[in-house]
Scaffold this active site. Sequence first.
Site, PDB file in Angstrom:
ATOM      1  N   LYS A 196     -60.314 -97.217 -25.652  1.00  0.00           N
ATOM      2  CA  LYS A 196     -59.632 -96.009 -25.207  1.00  0.00           C
ATOM      3  C   LYS A 196     -60.680 -94.961 -24.868  1.00  0.00           C
ATOM      4  O   LYS A 196     -61.488 -94.581 -25.709  1.00  0.00           O
ATOM      5  CB  LYS A 196     -58.708 -95.500 -26.307  1.00  0.00           C
ATOM      6  CG  LYS A 196     -58.004 -94.198 -25.954  1.00  0.00           C
ATOM      7  CD  LYS A 196     -56.966 -93.827 -26.989  1.00  0.00           C
ATOM      8  CE  LYS A 196     -56.323 -92.499 -26.654  1.00  0.00           C
ATOM      9  NZ  LYS A 196     -55.308 -92.140 -27.653  1.00  0.00           N
ATOM     10  N   LYS A 248     -57.315 -98.330 -21.935  1.00  0.00           N
ATOM     11  CA  LYS A 248     -56.608 -97.114 -21.570  1.00  0.00           C
ATOM     12  C   LYS A 248     -57.591 -96.049 -21.129  1.00  0.00           C
ATOM     13  O   LYS A 248     -58.604 -95.868 -21.817  1.00  0.00           O
ATOM     14  CB  LYS A 248     -55.832 -96.651 -22.806  1.00  0.00           C
ATOM     15  CG  LYS A 248     -55.057 -95.385 -22.659  1.00  0.00           C
ATOM     16  CD  LYS A 248     -54.378 -95.086 -23.972  1.00  0.00           C
ATOM     17  CE  LYS A 248     -53.675 -93.763 -23.834  1.00  0.00           C
ATOM     18  NZ  LYS A 248     -53.194 -93.286 -25.099  1.00  0.00           N
TER      19      LYS A 248
HETATM   20  C1  PBG Z   1     -53.109 -90.120 -28.907  1.00  0.00           C
HETATM   21  C2  PBG Z   1     -52.582 -90.610 -27.618  1.00  0.00           C
HETATM   22  C3  PBG Z   1     -52.831 -90.058 -26.362  1.00  0.00           C
HETATM   23  C4  PBG Z   1     -52.138 -90.818 -25.431  1.00  0.00           C
HETATM   24  C5  PBG Z   1     -51.458 -91.809 -26.127  1.00  0.00           C
HETATM   25  N1  PBG Z   1     -51.765 -91.685 -27.479  1.00  0.00           N
HETATM   26  C6  PBG Z   1     -53.548 -88.852 -25.965  1.00  0.00           C
HETATM   27  C7  PBG Z   1     -54.909 -88.612 -26.375  1.00  0.00           C
HETATM   28  O1  PBG Z   1     -55.650 -89.490 -26.806  1.00  0.00           O
HETATM   29  O2  PBG Z   1     -55.291 -87.456 -26.244  1.00  0.00           O
HETATM   30  C8  PBG Z   1     -52.130 -90.575 -23.958  1.00  0.00           C
HETATM   31  C9  PBG Z   1     -51.045 -91.226 -23.187  1.00  0.00           C
HETATM   32  C10 PBG Z   1     -50.861 -90.661 -21.827  1.00  0.00           C
HETATM   33  O3  PBG Z   1     -51.629 -89.817 -21.357  1.00  0.00           O
HETATM   34  O4  PBG Z   1     -49.891 -91.090 -21.192  1.00  0.00           O
HETATM   35  N2  PBG Z   1     -52.399 -90.575 -29.993  1.00  0.00           N
END
Ligand code: PBG
Length: 324
Positions: A196, A248
């Site tokens: 991520k 992601k």
């Molecule tokens: C954090 C989380 C995020 C997203 C999913 N889980 C945001 C982040 O890491 O700041 C982002 C998902 C999206 O942008 O659609 N738990």
Amino acid sequence: MNLNERPRRLRRTDGLRKLVRQVHLNSGNLVLPMFVREGASDPTPIASMPGVVQHSRASLAKAVREAADAGVGAVMLFGVPSTKDANGDAACDPNSILASAIRWTKAEIGDALPLIADLCLDEFTNHGHCGVLDAHGNVDNDATLAQYQRMSLTLAEAGADILGLSGMMDGQVGAVRETLDAAGSTDTVLLAYAAKFASAFYGPFRDAVESSLEGDRRAYQQDPANITEAIREVRLDIAEGADIVMVKPGLPYLDIIAKVAAEVDVPVAAYVVSGESSMIEAAAAAGMIDRERAILETLTSVKRAGADIITTYWATEVAHILNR
Ligand code: PBG
């Protein structure tokens, strides 16, 4: 002209193109992320995410039913709590909005649709970070793991089939697996957000969960410039017991998806995140691109790169298109 090869021959008609098509989207591989807001009596639109809402209990049930009927593969729940604190303690409360939403969804749909619950503290902390902070204001990895372990029991107990570990703490998969196993939840599936990246494309999501984050997550999410680090993260998560690994965001990281898919023998998921979707929605609303074609092309690219599973806010809509 005397050409030996004429690749265009196979592109002449719809029938020929269909005959040689390699990559197919499948509604059963799509995951629909959903937001559920504590105390909401009506669904609330999210300004930066056209077409996406914060659900109430009733609108959640209706949307889950629609997703299941359309053939979507799973739903993924995020809670939007009305109170936050420094340690995100509400995340571990059996009556948290997320645990409640899991129970409501299970009551609506049973085992017809796998239910993924987000396991992270950022929606529940008043500073918006994905973990608890140490005395210097840095995210404390190991103290956060203890909180994730508590949260995992709450979510598994409420009935989540799959836990989505999205916090990017070191050792989170192993810590949660150990806790679940000790509690007898050996069948709870772990979806690890293994690679991520610290992405600008999460912007609209932070509106969706009313995040109070100031600053950024670069001290725990990955640097967008790195490749081998993603492979390392994936390897560690699988060794710790991840059942599915996720990359992601999606479209800006197709190379990572392809490398991960070539490397591992567990299912690979990709998350087409909020900012990716909102860009397409905004461009389409401005008349710049054909919305439906852009959506299908985006998801096809992610699948072509090697993702078995795609998480997308368009899941139900695309399932309807595929059923046409
Ligand atoms: C954090 C989380 C995020 C997203 C999913 N889980 C945001 C982040 O890491 O700041 C982002 C998902 C999206 O942008 O659609 N738990």
